[in-house]
Design an enzyme around this catalytic site. Structure first.
Site, PDB file in Angstrom:
ATOM      1  N   HIS A  45      39.609  36.733  34.975  1.00 15.68           N
ATOM      2  CA  HIS A  45      40.031  38.107  35.232  1.00 15.68           C
ATOM      3  C   HIS A  45      41.299  38.084  36.104  1.00 15.68           C
ATOM      4  CE1 HIS A  45      39.881  41.944  37.482  1.00 15.68           C
ATOM      5  NE2 HIS A  45      39.354  42.438  36.371  1.00 15.68           N
ATOM      6  N   PRO A  46      42.108  39.146  36.093  1.00 14.11           N
ATOM      7  CA  PRO A  46      43.353  39.128  36.875  1.00 14.11           C
ATOM      8  C   PRO A  46      43.196  38.919  38.375  1.00 14.11           C
ATOM      9  CG  PRO A  46      43.492  40.818  35.203  1.00 14.11           C
ATOM     10  CD  PRO A  46      42.083  40.298  35.157  1.00 14.11           C
ATOM     11  N   ARG A  47      42.008  39.100  38.936  1.00 12.57           N
ATOM     12  CA  ARG A  47      41.831  38.833  40.367  1.00 12.57           C
ATOM     13  C   ARG A  47      41.474  37.384  40.649  1.00 12.57           C
ATOM     14  NH1 ARG A  47      38.171  43.202  43.344  1.00 12.57           N
ATOM     15  NH2 ARG A  47      38.814  41.921  45.122  1.00 12.57           N
ATOM     16  N   LYS A  48      41.408  36.566  39.620  1.00  8.31           N
ATOM     17  CA  LYS A  48      41.087  35.153  39.800  1.00  8.31           C
ATOM     18  C   LYS A  48      42.365  34.331  39.958  1.00  8.31           C
ATOM     19  CE  LYS A  48      36.702  36.127  39.181  1.00  8.31           C
ATOM     20  NZ  LYS A  48      36.713  37.552  38.848  1.00  8.31           N
ATOM     21  N   ILE A  49      42.228  33.094  40.424  1.00  5.87           N
ATOM     22  CA  ILE A  49      43.383  32.248  40.707  1.00  5.87           C
ATOM     23  C   ILE A  49      44.167  31.913  39.444  1.00  5.87           C
ATOM     24  CG2 ILE A  49      42.046  30.083  40.609  1.00  5.87           C
ATOM     25  CD1 ILE A  49      43.822  29.070  42.923  1.00  5.87           C
TER      26      ILE A  49
END
Length: 385
Positions: free
Chosen positions: A209-213
């Site tokens: 997801h976009p909040r992951k590294i």
């Protein structure tokens, strides 16, 4: 990690793109730019990789999937990695590959993103909640031991926000026949005593997801050393079709991850160490300023935090959340107390999860965040402690 807001509300989507030149400082009559909750570190390399795939016309079931899987297996240190459409899909398929079904129990932390418990229930199993330490946010191994019954098939250990679970304590807590799985959705790059999260359990489940590294927009993966389990996950992600393509021994799902999305992730995966170093630097700025004021995150000695998010604890969380947002600073709850959700209110009392839910605050966090950004966030937060 929570990808949606408190009690069903959703934050604005994380925007894609590396931070450009910093705007000039706001003067009289000039609004200050907002600070996003998250911003993926993607740019020209990702744009070129996606363009190359578009030029081939093969957008799915092509070579970029295999290349991404090979990179993931190398990064985590497992023999196999299977790319799928989301972190939730990864958990669902890992459970299906184990044959989890009606009457089976899977132990899940009471404080986690609901997908962890939902995947168990969608297999017609029962998610057995256990309480967490409200300071570390991790399931308490002694409570995991107490929750084991003759129906217990597995434990889903969550490395929440990137902090590694105390793995040896967890192993000691359960009988050998109980399978240990990792919800490592936010823990790519994290290590427990030198071993990568995602390589500790029988299978690990990752999210992009976009909040992951590392992000592919939406996406996930299952990592394992077991070829048979990896083969089962591959079949299940593609309708249950066998490798030869002429039979479906058992029905599956369409949980494939497209080539064009894998191409987006490959350049980030190649610089995973640099991305984690950058996040550690930002986390260090936050901790230096906030440690005397609020509860700050960290990892146990000998472990490396994955820094999927920077989540603090404070008594006036709701006031701080509203105050930061009023100043154009995106913030969010940590994640959910699953026991407070209507689907799981019959699972018991979990004071640790309740305390974590009430006090945890996720601050803006990204590799692209500047020290000036951190100063602005921490100055605003200090008014509420």
């Amino acid at each position: 990690m929570s990808d949606t807001g408190p009690e069903g509300t959703a934050p604005r989507a994380a925007s894609v793109g590396r931070a450009g030149p910093r705007p000039a400082a706001a003067g009289a009559g000039q609004e200050r730019a907002g600070i996003r909750l998250a911003r993926p570190d993607v740019g020209e390399a990702e744009l070129a990789a996606v363009a190359d795939v578009l030029a081939t016309g093969q957008l799915t079931m092509g070579p970029q999937v295999e290349a991404f899987e090979a990179g993931l297996a190398h990064a985590v240190g497992t023999a196999e990695a299977v790319a799928v459409s989301s972190g939730t899909a990864a958990i669902h398929l890992a459970l299906l590959a184990l044959g989890i079904g009606e009457g089976d129990e899977v132990i899940v932390p009471a404080y986690t993103f609901p997908a962890t418990a939902n995947a168990v229930e969608l297999c017609r199993g029962r998610a057995v909640l256990v309480d967490v330490d409200p300071e570390t946010f991790l399931a308490r191994p002694e409570l995991v031991a107490e929750a084991v019954t003759r129906r217990t098939r597995a434990v889903l250990a969550v490395h929440l926000f990137g902090r590694p679970v105390e793995w040896e304590e967890l192993q000691t807590a359960v009988p050998q026949e109980v399978v240990l799985l990792e919800d490592a959705a936010g823990a790519l790059g994290a290590t427990y005593r030198g071993t990568s999260c995602g390589a500790l359990g029988l299978m690990g489940c990752l999210s992009f997801h976009p909040r992951k590294i590392v992000t592919t927009g939406e996406g996930g993966a299952v990592t394992t050393d077991e070829a048979e389990l990896a083969g089962a996950v591959r079949r299940l992600r593609h309708h249950g079709i066998t490798a030869g393509g002429f039979d479906i021994p058992a029905p599956g799902l369409n949980y494939r991850l497209a080539d064009v999305l894998c191409a987006l992730g490959i350049p980030q995966l190649e610089r995973l160490d640099a991305l984690l170093d950058a996040r550690e630097r930002v986390a260090g700025w936050y901790t230096e300023r906030l440690e005397p004021l609020v509860g700050t995150p960290g990892a146990s000695e000998g472990d490396r935090h994955g820094w999927q998010a920077y989540v603090v604890t404070l008594d006036r969380r709701d006031e701080a959340l509203a105050g930061l947002r009023a100043e154009g600073i995106e913030a969010q709850i940590g994640t959910y107390a699953v026991n407070r959700l209507s689907a799981y209110r019959d699972r018991g009392a979990f004071p640790g999860a309740d305390a974590a839910f009430a006090r945890a605050l996720a601050l803006p966090f990204a590799a692209t965040l500047t020290e000036d950004d951190v100063d602005r966030v921490t100055t605003a937060l200090a008014r509420f402690v």
